[in-house]
Design an enzyme around this catalytic site. Structure first.
Site, PDB file in Angstrom:
ATOM      1  N   HIS A  22      33.810  39.553  46.048  1.00 16.57           N
ATOM      2  CA  HIS A  22      33.447  38.599  46.748  1.00 16.57           C
ATOM      3  C   HIS A  22      33.069  37.269  45.990  1.00 16.57           C
ATOM      4  CE1 HIS A  22      31.574  35.997  49.973  1.00 16.57           C
ATOM      5  NE2 HIS A  22      32.481  36.501  50.838  1.00 16.57           N
TER       6      HIS A  22
ATOM      7  N   GLU B  71      36.236  42.778  54.801  1.00 13.45           N
ATOM      8  CA  GLU B  71      37.690  42.987  55.375  1.00 13.45           C
ATOM      9  C   GLU B  71      37.954  44.381  55.259  1.00 13.45           C
ATOM     10  OE1 GLU B  71      38.302  40.485  56.618  1.00 13.45           O
ATOM     11  OE2 GLU B  71      39.353  38.800  55.441  1.00 13.45           O
TER      12      GLU B  71
HETATM   13  N1  ACO Z   1      40.326  44.116  42.799  1.00 11.76           N
HETATM   14  C1  ACO Z   1      40.525  44.311  41.442  1.00 11.76           C
HETATM   15  N2  ACO Z   1      39.923  43.330  40.615  1.00 11.76           N
HETATM   16  C2  ACO Z   1      39.173  42.403  41.183  1.00 11.76           C
HETATM   17  C3  ACO Z   1      38.935  42.317  42.459  1.00 11.76           C
HETATM   18  C4  ACO Z   1      39.657  43.177  43.301  1.00 11.76           C
HETATM   19  N3  ACO Z   1      39.365  43.305  44.831  1.00 11.76           N
HETATM   20  N4  ACO Z   1      38.243  41.291  42.849  1.00 11.76           N
HETATM   21  C5  ACO Z   1      38.014  40.596  41.586  1.00 11.76           C
HETATM   22  N5  ACO Z   1      38.734  41.269  40.798  1.00 11.76           N
HETATM   23  C6  ACO Z   1      38.641  40.764  39.372  1.00 11.76           C
HETATM   24  C7  ACO Z   1      39.577  39.891  38.960  1.00 11.76           C
HETATM   25  O1  ACO Z   1      40.791  40.208  38.713  1.00 11.76           O
HETATM   26  C8  ACO Z   1      38.701  39.106  38.007  1.00 11.76           C
HETATM   27  O2  ACO Z   1      38.959  39.975  36.489  1.00 11.76           O
HETATM   28  P1  ACO Z   1      39.165  39.433  35.086  1.00 11.76           P
HETATM   29  O3  ACO Z   1      37.999  38.673  34.930  1.00 11.76           O
HETATM   30  O4  ACO Z   1      39.307  40.668  34.337  1.00 11.76           O
HETATM   31  O5  ACO Z   1      40.497  38.543  35.264  1.00 11.76           O
HETATM   32  C9  ACO Z   1      37.429  39.308  38.296  1.00 11.76           C
HETATM   33  O6  ACO Z   1      37.097  40.437  39.059  1.00 11.76           O
HETATM   34  C10 ACO Z   1      37.075  38.115  38.861  1.00 11.76           C
HETATM   35  O7  ACO Z   1      35.879  38.578  39.778  1.00 11.76           O
HETATM   36  P2  ACO Z   1      35.098  37.391  40.667  1.00 11.76           P
HETATM   37  O8  ACO Z   1      35.064  35.918  39.689  1.00 11.76           O
HETATM   38  O9  ACO Z   1      34.185  38.051  41.175  1.00 11.76           O
HETATM   39  O10 ACO Z   1      36.263  37.175  41.775  1.00 11.76           O
HETATM   40  P3  ACO Z   1      36.744  35.655  42.601  1.00 11.76           P
HETATM   41  O11 ACO Z   1      35.380  34.848  42.869  1.00 11.76           O
HETATM   42  O12 ACO Z   1      37.749  35.041  41.405  1.00 11.76           O
HETATM   43  O13 ACO Z   1      37.521  36.243  43.508  1.00 11.76           O
HETATM   44  C11 ACO Z   1      38.166  37.316  45.705  1.00 11.76           C
HETATM   45  C12 ACO Z   1      36.914  36.671  44.839  1.00 11.76           C
HETATM   46  C13 ACO Z   1      39.186  36.180  45.791  1.00 11.76           C
HETATM   47  C14 ACO Z   1      37.399  37.759  47.079  1.00 11.76           C
HETATM   48  C15 ACO Z   1      38.397  38.555  44.960  1.00 11.76           C
HETATM   49  O14 ACO Z   1      37.428  39.719  44.682  1.00 11.76           O
HETATM   50  C16 ACO Z   1      39.733  39.073  45.571  1.00 11.76           C
HETATM   51  O15 ACO Z   1      40.655  38.617  45.288  1.00 11.76           O
HETATM   52  N6  ACO Z   1      39.498  40.350  46.395  1.00 11.76           N
HETATM   53  C17 ACO Z   1      40.825  41.016  47.229  1.00 11.76           C
HETATM   54  C18 ACO Z   1      40.811  40.254  48.352  1.00 11.76           C
HETATM   55  C19 ACO Z   1      39.855  40.081  49.508  1.00 11.76           C
HETATM   56  O16 ACO Z   1      39.440  41.267  49.709  1.00 11.76           O
HETATM   57  N7  ACO Z   1      39.633  38.991  49.966  1.00 11.76           N
HETATM   58  C20 ACO Z   1      38.682  39.037  51.084  1.00 11.76           C
HETATM   59  C21 ACO Z   1      37.218  38.341  50.660  1.00 11.76           C
HETATM   60  S1  ACO Z   1      36.385  38.395  51.991  1.00 11.76           S
HETATM   61  C22 ACO Z   1      36.673  36.773  52.913  1.00 11.76           C
HETATM   62  O17 ACO Z   1      37.185  35.909  52.483  1.00 11.76           O
HETATM   63  C23 ACO Z   1      36.297  36.750  54.146  1.00 11.76           C
END
Ligand code: ACO
Length: 370
Positions: free
Chosen positions: A246, A305
């Site tokens: 998140h 989710e």
């Molecule tokens: N699975 C695997 N790796 C992840 C995930 C995940 N679910 N979420 C973040 N990461 C990784 C990214 O690949 C990135 O790694 P890196 O630095 O090695 O490239 C790093 O963690 C980024 O972390 P954050 O900065 O915390 O994530 P960001 O703020 O960019 O993204 C998001 C948040 C979009 C929700 C992301 O966690 C994601 O894509 N989750 C999966 C989709 C999801 O569940 N969406 C619903 C969110 S809740 C809502 O909106 C109602």
């Protein structure tokens, strides 16, 4: 901040509507911790709470929302089933919402709160080749949404579970869809336009489009024994695990707990497939362990989710409709934020930093000076 950032840490609004404390894993909606209202309130109560002070007159009553469902239903047209039943449900619901007139009054707002519930049920029935059902104005919105979908009244436990979901997601700070709704509202465009902006932002898989893929992953995993290997392979292949991570929460999303509690209550009534629930818990456990191992610098926890997917599946919503059901809850938050922005009376207009080429003449100018 640089241009690649997603505006992290930027404060773009002051709001009385909700507070998301990402470090503590706490969500407050207008003075109520989520745990005080999720599982206890009907969706109508949340709408009244969010709308208080944003429209003249007393808080809207449940019968006004029920009438608004009828008005939304009356806008359906004979050719809709054939034309819209083929679209992805979120696009069909968005197309139907686009028919609603703009305005800034309570009647417009209630129609917009009613419409996603009515249109989601209609669209899902059209996909099955059966006609849409008119609302029953004697029912609360969550119970009626399930009735319009399935063609029979839900049990009390099912209606309560959907109420829990809709209340849980009704507002959540300045998330992407709410920000989009506020930007549009700040131009004076009207509430229907703001809601359309919100639903368009919600549609993406990084925001409201995640719960369907959560179920796709569970199907692919198949058994608890396979969870670790499948999820490890997905992360190694560069995939994001849907339902985890998140932008704001660095601990577990409190909404995940509210929804898991709702699932347990529904399960006690026999409303949840026990083996599915067990598979989900095993997958969650494995996913959290893998994310801790493979993304040690990040605090990636279960988000709203993951259990949304399980709960909406148990209530008989097709996975392709999950984002529409999310919209049916979040719409009240979009509208309250839109009204709050309008009351502030300030156009949202940030700046950008130009990093492209200078016009040709200006680029030549220093050379000529030499
Ligand atoms: N699975 C695997 N790796 C992840 C995930 C995940 N679910 N979420 C973040 N990461 C990784 C990214 O690949 C990135 O790694 P890196 O630095 O090695 O490239 C790093 O963690 C980024 O972390 P954050 O900065 O915390 O994530 P960001 O703020 O960019 O993204 C998001 C948040 C979009 C929700 C992301 O966690 C994601 O894509 N989750 C999966 C989709 C999801 O569940 N969406 C619903 C969110 S809740 C809502 O909106 C109602």
């Amino acid at each position: 901040m640089n241009e690649d950032d997603g505006l992290e840490g930027v404060v773009a609004a002051h709001t009385v509507l909700s507070e998301v404390d990402g470090a503590a894993g706490r969500l407050v909606i207008r003075g109520h911790a989520l745990g005080e209202i999720a599982g206890r309130w009907r969706y109508e109560d949340a709408v009244a709470l969010l709308f208080e002070g944003f429209f003249p007159g007393p808080a809207p009553r449940a019968d006004a929302l029920a009438r608004a469902r009828r008005e939304a239903f009356e806008r359906l047209q004979p050719g809709d089933a054939a034309a819209l039943g083929k679209l992805p449900p979120i696009e069909a619901v968005r197309a139907l919402l686009a028919r609603l007139p703009d305005g800034d009054d309570l009647a417009t707002a209630l129609r917009l709160v009613a419409a996603p519930a009515v249109y989601t049920a209609a669209v899902m029935r059209w996909r099955l080749g059966v006609p849409a059902l008119a609302p029953d104005e004697s029912l609360p919105q969550a119970a009626d949404m399930l009735r319009m979908l399935h063609g029979r009244a839900p049990s009390e436990a099912q209606a309560a579970a959907l109420d829990t979901y809709l209340v849980t997601v009704c507002d959540h700070g300045l998330n992407a869809s709410t920000f989009a709704a506020r930007v549009v509202a700040s131009t004076g465009a009207g509430l229907a336009s703001a809601v359309l902006a919100g639903i368009s932002a919600l549609k993406g898989p990084l925001h409201g489009g995640a719960p369907g893929p959560v179920l796709d992953a569970l199907d692919a995993i198949g058994s608890a024994a396979n969870a670790r290997a499948w999820l490890e392979g997905a992360v190694a292949g560069g995939q994001r695990l849907m339902g985890f991570g998140h932008r704001i929460y660095r601990v577990r999303d409190p909404r995940a707990d509210a929804l898991k509690a709702a699932l347990r209550r529904l399960s006690a009534e026999g409303g949840v497939d026990a083996s599915r629930f067990a598979l989900a818990e095993a997958a969650e456990h494995a996913a959290l362990a893998i994310l801790r191992e493979q993304k040690p610098g990040r605090a990636l926890e279960t988000n709203v989710e993951f259990y949304t997917a399980l709960l909406l599946e148990a209530l008989g919503f097709g996975r392709e409709s999950f984002t529409c059901v999310f919209a049916a809850g979040r719409v009240s938050g979009w509208i309250a934020h839109a009204r709050e922005q309008v009351q502030k009376g300030r156009l949202i207009r940030p700046q950008s930093v130009y990093v492209g080429p200078a016009p040709e003449k200006e680029r030549d100018a220093p050379a000529l000076a030499h």
